[in-house]
Design an enzyme around this catalytic site. Structure first.
Site, short mmCIF file in Angstrom:
data_model
loop_
_atom_site.label_atom_id
_atom_site.label_comp_id
_atom_site.label_asym_id
_atom_site.label_seq_id
_atom_site.Cartn_x
_atom_site.Cartn_y
_atom_site.Cartn_z
N THR A 52 0.83 -1.20 0.00
CA THR A 52 0.00 0.00 0.00
C THR A 52 0.86 1.25 0.00
O THR A 52 1.91 1.27 0.66
CB THR A 52 -0.79 0.01 1.34
OG1 THR A 52 -1.58 -1.15 1.38
CG2 THR A 52 -1.64 1.25 1.51
N ARG B 80 -13.33 -8.49 0.00
CA ARG B 80 -12.47 -8.16 1.15
C ARG B 80 -12.07 -6.68 1.11
O ARG B 80 -11.69 -6.15 0.07
CB ARG B 80 -11.22 -9.05 1.13
CG ARG B 80 -10.25 -8.83 2.28
CD ARG B 80 -9.06 -7.99 1.88
NE ARG B 80 -8.03 -7.95 2.91
CZ ARG B 80 -7.03 -7.07 2.92
NH1 ARG B 80 -6.93 -6.17 1.95
NH2 ARG B 80 -6.13 -7.08 3.87
N THR C 201 -4.72 1.58 -2.08
CA THR C 201 -4.19 0.22 -2.30
C THR C 201 -5.14 -0.62 -3.14
O THR C 201 -6.35 -0.35 -3.19
CB THR C 201 -3.99 -0.48 -0.93
OG1 THR C 201 -3.29 -1.69 -1.11
CG2 THR C 201 -5.32 -0.79 -0.25
N1 GLY Z 1 -2.70 -2.70 4.00
C1 GLY Z 1 -3.44 -2.95 2.86
C2 GLY Z 1 -4.36 -4.07 2.94
O1 GLY Z 1 -4.16 -4.97 3.74
O2 GLY Z 1 -5.30 -4.10 2.18
#
Ligand code: GLY
Length: 331
Positions: free
Chosen positions: A191, A219, A209
């Site tokens: 990210t 998700r 991200t």
């Molecule tokens: N840190 C980004 C994610 O887990 O989607």
């Protein structure tokens, strides 16, 4: 705030639990990072190597007198639009179905915030998040609703799955066993999180991200969640996270870093304490990566990760540098 979990507590806990395969590193020598008081000179910090190009774009805004909010948006737009950055925006690795779904959040010095999650077919989700912040009284839009909102505000719908990303997804699918339910390989979630302070001393943050590669369809990670993937309190400081989002969510990671600074920690100490919380939740044996970056009102910065390998880009005193993040666990 409860009693701080000290390194000594941690070593005791892992020894009792018999899980001392990993040991906490002595970081005393890392806590001397020079961070002068805020001089009026803007500072930008962002995650990973792709943060270097993003920092350049952000500093271009700041050095011409622009706001930290414009800087973080324009900065992370660079990673979002770059097809070679396969963890953010266009060219990001898809989910298990081969669909690229994007999460992003932005927050300004006035404490206002906007976010989108599970957004598809829009290259620059951070700019949609900013529209949510500025054009509505909501904070987050998701999925189909976020897409409709984006299109209504003139964002172009386009296919975000590049040939390169499709090939990595096909290879992942071929490697899956028929007996497995869902077994993704371990992939970093690189990210981009960015926080910046402008010449007026105002702080802003952005985080964007494509999330965990080959994730279950639907998700959502930490990046669009205000206080998890990113948080700004213009009286105190700003922080952003990268890595396994589920674990950052469970400790309200970026909010925690900012609260740590509110209670007197330096940005470096604040990041390390948040990393320690995650380590403690995993009984001293996390097998994943998470990292935080932070800036305070004086323009002091910090960065810390669970494991070796985390890098951050820092634009400080006129120089943009790629740095290895301090890490708290070693095998
Ligand atoms: N840190 C980004 C994610 O887990 O989607």
């Amino acid at each position: 705030m409860g009693k701080k979990f000290t390194r000594r507590d941690f070593i005791k806990a892992t020894a009792v639990a018999g899980v001392a395969a990993y040991t906490l590193r002595d970081l005393s020598s890392f806590n001397t990072m020079a961070s002068p008081g805020f001089s009026g000179e803007p500072v930008v910090i962002s995650t990973w190597e792709h943060g270097m190009a993003a920092n350049e774009a952000a500093m271009k805004v700041l050095s011409s007198g622009g706001s930290s909010l414009d800087a973080v948006e324009k900065g992370v737009n660079v990673s979002e639009s770059d097809p070679e950055v396969m963890s953010v925006g266009y060219g990001g690795r898809p989910d298990e179905n081969g669909t690229v779904t994007l999460d992003a959040s932005i927050m300004g010095p006035d404490g206002n915030a906007g976010a989108v999650a599970f957004l598809q077919n829009i290259k620059n989700p951070i700019s949609v998040a900013r529209k949510v912040m500025e054009e509505t009284d909501h904070v987050m839009l998701v999925g189909e609703g976020a897409l409709r909102f984006a299109k209504a505000h003139g964002f172009k719908e386009e296919d975000l799955l590049t040939d390169k990303a499709r090939e990595t997804w096909l290879r992942w699918k071929q490697g899956m066993s028929d007996d497995d339910d869902w077994l993704p390989p371990r992939e970093d979630h690189d990210t981009i999180g960015m926080v910046a302070i402008d010449a007026e001393g105002n702080l802003s943050g952005a985080c964007t991200t494509s999330g965990l590669a080959y994730k279950i369809h639907g998700r959502v990670g930490d990046s669009p969640l205000i206080g998890a993937g990113m948080y700004v309190d213009n009286e105190v400081g700003a922080a952003a996270a990268t890595g396994k989002g589920e674990e950052v969510i469970k400790v309200c990671g970026s909010f925690l870093v900012v609260e740590n600074m509110r209670h007197g920690m330096s940005p470096q100490e604040a990041c390390e304490e948040a990393v320690e919380r995650i380590i403690k939740r995993h009984k001293g044996k996390p097998d994943f990566q998470d990292a935080f970056i932070a800036l305070n009102k004086k323009g002091e910065y910090g960065a810390a990760a669970i494991q070796q390998g985390f890098q951050y880009a820092l634009y400080f005193k006129g120089e943009n540098t790629l740095n290895n993040g301090n890490f708290l666990m070693e095998e």
